[in-house]
Enzyme design. Sequence first.
Site, short mmCIF file in Angstrom:
data_model
loop_
_atom_site.label_atom_id
_atom_site.label_comp_id
_atom_site.label_asym_id
_atom_site.label_seq_id
_atom_site.Cartn_x
_atom_site.Cartn_y
_atom_site.Cartn_z
CG PHE A 130 4.81 -6.79 -12.64
CD1 PHE A 130 3.58 -6.71 -12.08
CD2 PHE A 130 5.61 -7.65 -13.07
CE1 PHE A 130 2.73 -8.09 -11.66
CE2 PHE A 130 4.90 -9.06 -12.57
CZ PHE A 130 3.86 -9.11 -12.25
CD GLU A 142 -3.26 8.06 4.04
OE1 GLU A 142 -4.25 8.89 3.90
OE2 GLU A 142 -2.38 8.69 4.74
N GLY A 149 12.55 -4.83 0.96
CA GLY A 149 11.73 -3.90 0.13
C GLY A 149 11.55 -2.64 0.76
CG ASP A 185 11.65 8.58 1.29
OD1 ASP A 185 10.93 8.19 0.35
OD2 ASP A 185 11.37 8.12 2.41
CE LYS A 198 7.99 8.49 2.61
NZ LYS A 198 8.88 7.52 3.42
N1 HSE Z 1 11.90 4.04 0.93
C1 HSE Z 1 10.92 4.53 1.74
C2 HSE Z 1 11.14 4.14 3.31
C3 HSE Z 1 9.71 3.73 1.11
O1 HSE Z 1 12.18 3.70 3.67
O2 HSE Z 1 10.34 4.90 4.00
C4 HSE Z 1 8.37 4.32 1.76
O3 HSE Z 1 8.08 5.61 1.39
#
Ligand code: HSE
Length: 338
Positions: free
Chosen positions: A11, A149, A206, A220, A224
Amino acid sequence: MKIIKLGMIGFGNVAHGFIQALIEKKTFFRKEMGLEFLVTSITDIRYGTIYDPDGLPVEKLASVRDFSEMDQSLFREWNTIQMIRNAESDVIIELSYTDLKTGEPAVLHCQEALLSGKHVITSNKGPIALHYSMLKGLARDNGVKIGCEGTVMSGTPALRLATDSLLPTGITEIKGILNGTTNFILTEMENGSTYDDALKEAQRLGYAEADPSGDVEGFDTAGKIAILAHLVFGTFIKPEDINREGISDITLEDIRDAQKANMHWKLIGSLKKTEKGLEASVKPVMLPEDNPLSAIRGAGNAIQYRTDLLGEITLIGPGAGRKETAAALIEDLLHIVL
Ligand code: HSE
């Protein structure tokens, strides 16, 4: 009207974006698609589990940050696994925190949901980067589906473009700006902001992960790239084995020097088919102004697919954010239930 019951794990920011999107698109789903989505359960490791088989009050949930104002009658003494097993739900939306080393606890959540015959939708990179084949197999064996996705470029359909449309054209190379936080920081630094201020703003908006070192050190993007390797090339690469460099060593002076030469620093993730196999890397690259990736500003992302039949295709769009990631969850939801 077809009623689809949803169980949510987590949440946080994305969960709020998703609930808001369900409220905003409610009439569209009903009128155009004959669908009604009910969020029957939400569990969060910090706040516990709430449940109503007839649907939780989503308007109220959209306006609160935790469960402290929720009616006591909604609470259940269920941990996440019990919620997955016990709550009436057709689809589990997995939004717990990302761990790119183990994928847990999300892998366990996804496994449990699929074994319980429930579809899974997640924007969590851990389970998809590390265990996609296993989860896909479980989904197939249990007659359900898994949607992911939102793990790459949020709601911008980077994965679906490749897997549903471009695969037969022969994809040979992928290059992209796949992390919103780092592109936002690099853009803000070009506008005169310090690295620290820009990172704080990315967190406030965010975009950043709970631990932002995952963004700035390139983990990150590596996650991906591992997901793309798996879904597009059918090759499993562990994110931690990808040759990786982040942006934390780029100084304001580096940015200024690049600007003087009409260049821009970008964090580029890439995959290339070679005779030796699939080459993967994540590193900052200085790009000339006329490169399409140079023009991507703020939290924007872009991906370039090089193909045998079509040449190069560039897809540009948002790559992070609560609303943008919620869009991916909605896309997956409709693909699964329609
Ligand atoms: N922290 C990631 C970004 C969030 O900044 O792209 C999306 O995957």
